[in-house]
Enzyme design. Structure first.
Site, PDB file in Angstrom:
ATOM      1  N   LYS A  77      10.653  24.211 -32.417  1.00  0.00           N
ATOM      2  CA  LYS A  77      11.133  24.177 -31.031  1.00  0.00           C
ATOM      3  C   LYS A  77      10.604  25.408 -30.321  1.00  0.00           C
ATOM      4  CE  LYS A  77      13.765  21.419 -28.596  1.00  0.00           C
ATOM      5  NZ  LYS A  77      13.892  19.966 -28.758  1.00  0.00           N
ATOM      6  N   GLY A 172      25.304   6.715 -18.476  1.00  0.00           N
ATOM      7  CA  GLY A 172      23.981   7.274 -18.194  1.00  0.00           C
ATOM      8  C   GLY A 172      22.943   6.171 -18.152  1.00  0.00           C
ATOM      9  N   GLY A 174      19.523   6.250 -17.164  1.00  0.00           N
ATOM     10  CA  GLY A 174      18.166   6.730 -16.932  1.00  0.00           C
ATOM     11  C   GLY A 174      17.201   5.858 -17.720  1.00  0.00           C
ATOM     12  N   VAL A 176      16.328   5.690 -20.825  1.00  0.00           N
ATOM     13  CA  VAL A 176      16.807   5.095 -22.076  1.00  0.00           C
ATOM     14  C   VAL A 176      17.995   4.166 -21.832  1.00  0.00           C
ATOM     15  CG1 VAL A 176      17.682   5.541 -24.392  1.00  0.00           C
ATOM     16  CG2 VAL A 176      15.990   7.090 -23.402  1.00  0.00           C
TER      17      VAL A 176
HETATM   18  P1  NAI Z   1      17.232  10.463 -17.896  1.00  0.00           P
HETATM   19  O1  NAI Z   1      17.244  11.827 -17.309  1.00  0.00           O
HETATM   20  O2  NAI Z   1      16.176   9.473 -17.527  1.00  0.00           O
HETATM   21  O3  NAI Z   1      18.656   9.759 -17.631  1.00  0.00           O
HETATM   22  C1  NAI Z   1      19.878  10.391 -17.750  1.00  0.00           C
HETATM   23  C2  NAI Z   1      20.831   9.686 -16.793  1.00  0.00           C
HETATM   24  O4  NAI Z   1      22.149  10.166 -17.013  1.00  0.00           O
HETATM   25  C3  NAI Z   1      20.509   9.915 -15.324  1.00  0.00           C
HETATM   26  O5  NAI Z   1      20.445   8.668 -14.653  1.00  0.00           O
HETATM   27  C4  NAI Z   1      21.681  10.765 -14.826  1.00  0.00           C
HETATM   28  O6  NAI Z   1      21.999  10.507 -13.472  1.00  0.00           O
HETATM   29  C5  NAI Z   1      22.774  10.298 -15.741  1.00  0.00           C
HETATM   30  N1  NAI Z   1      23.913  11.197 -15.919  1.00  0.00           N
HETATM   31  C6  NAI Z   1      23.917  12.542 -16.038  1.00  0.00           C
HETATM   32  N2  NAI Z   1      25.174  12.986 -16.237  1.00  0.00           N
HETATM   33  C7  NAI Z   1      25.976  11.899 -16.242  1.00  0.00           C
HETATM   34  C8  NAI Z   1      27.360  11.699 -16.443  1.00  0.00           C
HETATM   35  N3  NAI Z   1      28.194  12.717 -16.633  1.00  0.00           N
HETATM   36  N4  NAI Z   1      27.832  10.436 -16.408  1.00  0.00           N
HETATM   37  C9  NAI Z   1      27.021   9.388 -16.195  1.00  0.00           C
HETATM   38  N5  NAI Z   1      25.677   9.521 -16.023  1.00  0.00           N
HETATM   39  C10 NAI Z   1      25.172  10.751 -16.055  1.00  0.00           C
HETATM   40  O7  NAI Z   1      17.252  10.693 -19.477  1.00  0.00           O
HETATM   41  P2  NAI Z   1      16.784   9.695 -20.613  1.00  0.00           P
HETATM   42  O8  NAI Z   1      15.350   9.924 -20.914  1.00  0.00           O
HETATM   43  O9  NAI Z   1      17.260   8.326 -20.308  1.00  0.00           O
HETATM   44  O10 NAI Z   1      17.593  10.270 -21.870  1.00  0.00           O
HETATM   45  C11 NAI Z   1      18.984  10.040 -22.003  1.00  0.00           C
HETATM   46  C12 NAI Z   1      19.523  10.938 -23.113  1.00  0.00           C
HETATM   47  O11 NAI Z   1      18.847  10.648 -24.322  1.00  0.00           O
HETATM   48  C13 NAI Z   1      19.305  12.443 -22.842  1.00  0.00           C
HETATM   49  O12 NAI Z   1      20.424  13.137 -23.367  1.00  0.00           O
HETATM   50  C14 NAI Z   1      18.078  12.763 -23.657  1.00  0.00           C
HETATM   51  O13 NAI Z   1      18.066  14.113 -24.082  1.00  0.00           O
HETATM   52  C15 NAI Z   1      18.254  11.843 -24.849  1.00  0.00           C
HETATM   53  N6  NAI Z   1      16.997  11.495 -25.488  1.00  0.00           N
HETATM   54  C16 NAI Z   1      16.005  10.889 -24.772  1.00  0.00           C
HETATM   55  C17 NAI Z   1      14.807  10.557 -25.371  1.00  0.00           C
HETATM   56  C18 NAI Z   1      13.725   9.855 -24.616  1.00  0.00           C
HETATM   57  O14 NAI Z   1      12.802   9.331 -25.252  1.00  0.00           O
HETATM   58  N7  NAI Z   1      13.773   9.799 -23.291  1.00  0.00           N
HETATM   59  C19 NAI Z   1      14.567  10.836 -26.805  1.00  0.00           C
HETATM   60  C20 NAI Z   1      15.710  11.412 -27.483  1.00  0.00           C
HETATM   61  C21 NAI Z   1      16.867  11.738 -26.832  1.00  0.00           C
END
Ligand code: NAI
Length: 341
Positions: A77, A172, A174, A176
């Protein structure tokens, strides 16, 4: 041994660019299974001690994640100590130079606050970084959604619930979270969804027939699976004590806000799939690309489901939380002695 000189790490590099007021720490935790993999986090730490503790914990977690995912890679990291006067581009180039000097024992990529543009800056100084170039490893978020789906289906099987009967709360929406909703909707699951951005909730409701939840309903809606796909730290011990779910499986890293939460869920019979097992899809794609120059095949992502089945079976037999079993399996694969600490 001091907290700041953890004896399980192979390399700990603190590097500076004085002119840019940039300080970064790059950690290679373990390379016994293969070159270390881990993203770059930029964060306003209280100081170097806090940054060092964070980067070491994150690098260690990557070692376990790789081992459990069955990729020939280890954990690493990098963190950049953020502050208002930081020359951001210079800081990312500093990390790039450091990664390059490591000569291929560490491959880096995105993490909190590191954008695709930042990674292109890193790539000016090193070959060992994943960027969003079109000839890259593929759609990382889609692979993560696939992995979370396979883990969820294994969890459903363990709970003896057919996919079409599953009720899933997704927190959430986003990259994923939406991908997971699409995959679950295809299998007939009933979805309850919430994002702090109302337009994201509205889109998923419209596209997949999901039912919208207000923020205060997220931890209070009875469901089979609670899927945290927002930020980490969703589950405190208090939330764990009352979460009306039979299982937990999502993408968010470090879903437990404190160490007691996993035990509280386990004692209540709530089956929590470890985050670092379920969300390994992106790592599998990235590491396979870095190590072989090929895109990962679907069978590599399906393994997440198989490993989930094995961990949940052992958790039931040994009456220990799944996260403890997963850590013990990972440590054994890497060759650490001892148990699940
Ligand atoms: P993203 O940033 O695209 O989506 C996150 C979503 O969560 C956003 O729409 C945001 O508005 C929402 N959000 C934030 N706080 C919130 C809350 N308190 N209540 C409801 N919604 C809330 O992130 P992504 O890429 O979808 O990743 C989601 C999670 O998975 C993150 O924690 C990330 O670290 C983890 N992750 C993602 C990977 C990837 O390939 N993108 C790989 C491994 C882990």
């Amino acid at each position: 041994m001091s907290d700041c000189l953890p004896e399980d790490c192979e390399r700990l590099l603190l590097v500076r660019d004085r002119a840019a007021r940039a300080t970064a720490i790059v950690v290679v935790h373990d390379t016994r299974l293969g070159p270390a993999h881990g993203g770059i986090r930029r964060w306003a730490y209280a100081g170097p001690d806090e940054a060092m503790r964070d980067v070491v914990a994150l690098a260690r977690a990557m070692t376990y994640k790789c081992a459990l995912a069955g990729v020939a890679a280890g954990g690493g990291k990098a963190v950049i100590l953020d502050h208002p006067e930081l020359d951001r581009a210079a800081a990312y180039r500093l990390v790039g130079r450091t990664v390059e000097q490591l000569g291929g024992i560490f491959f880096t990529g995105p993490d909190v606050n590191t954008t695709a543009a930042d990674l292109r800056t890193v790539a000016e100084a090193t070959r060992f970084v994943a960027t969003d170039a079109p000839d890259g490893p593929g759609d990382l978020a889609a692979a993560t959604a696939d992995g979370v789906l396979y883990a969820t289906l294994a969890l459903a099987e363990f709970l003896a619930i057919a996919p079409a009967d599953l009720r899933v709360v997704v927190q959430g929406l986003g990259a994923v979270g939406v991908g997971l909703c699409a995959r679950l909707a295809e299998r007939g699951a009933r979805l309850f969804v919430h994002d702090i951005l109302p337009e994201r909730t509205a889109t998923v409701v419209a596209e997949f027939g999901a039912e919208p939840l207000a923020a205060e309903q997220v931890f209070a809606t009875p469901c089979d699976v609670f899927a945290p796909c927002a930020l980490g730290g969703a589950l405190t011990a208090d939330v764990a004590a009352s979460l009306p779910a039979r299982g937990v499986c999502g993408a968010a890293n470090n879903i437990f806000a404190d160490e007691r939460a996993a035990a509280v869920l386990h004692d209540r019979g709530v089956v929590a799939v470890p985050d670092f097992l379920a969300n390994a899809g992106a790592l599998i794609l990235g590491a396979t690309w870095n190590l072989t120059g090929r895109r990962a095949g679907p069978e590599q992502l399906l393994r997440i489901g198989e490993t989930t089945r094995e961990i949940l079976r052992r958790s039931a037999t040994e009456d220990r939380p799944p996260v403890e079993i997963a850590l013990a399996v990972a440590r054994e694969r890497v060759g650490f002695g001892g148990g699940a600490s």
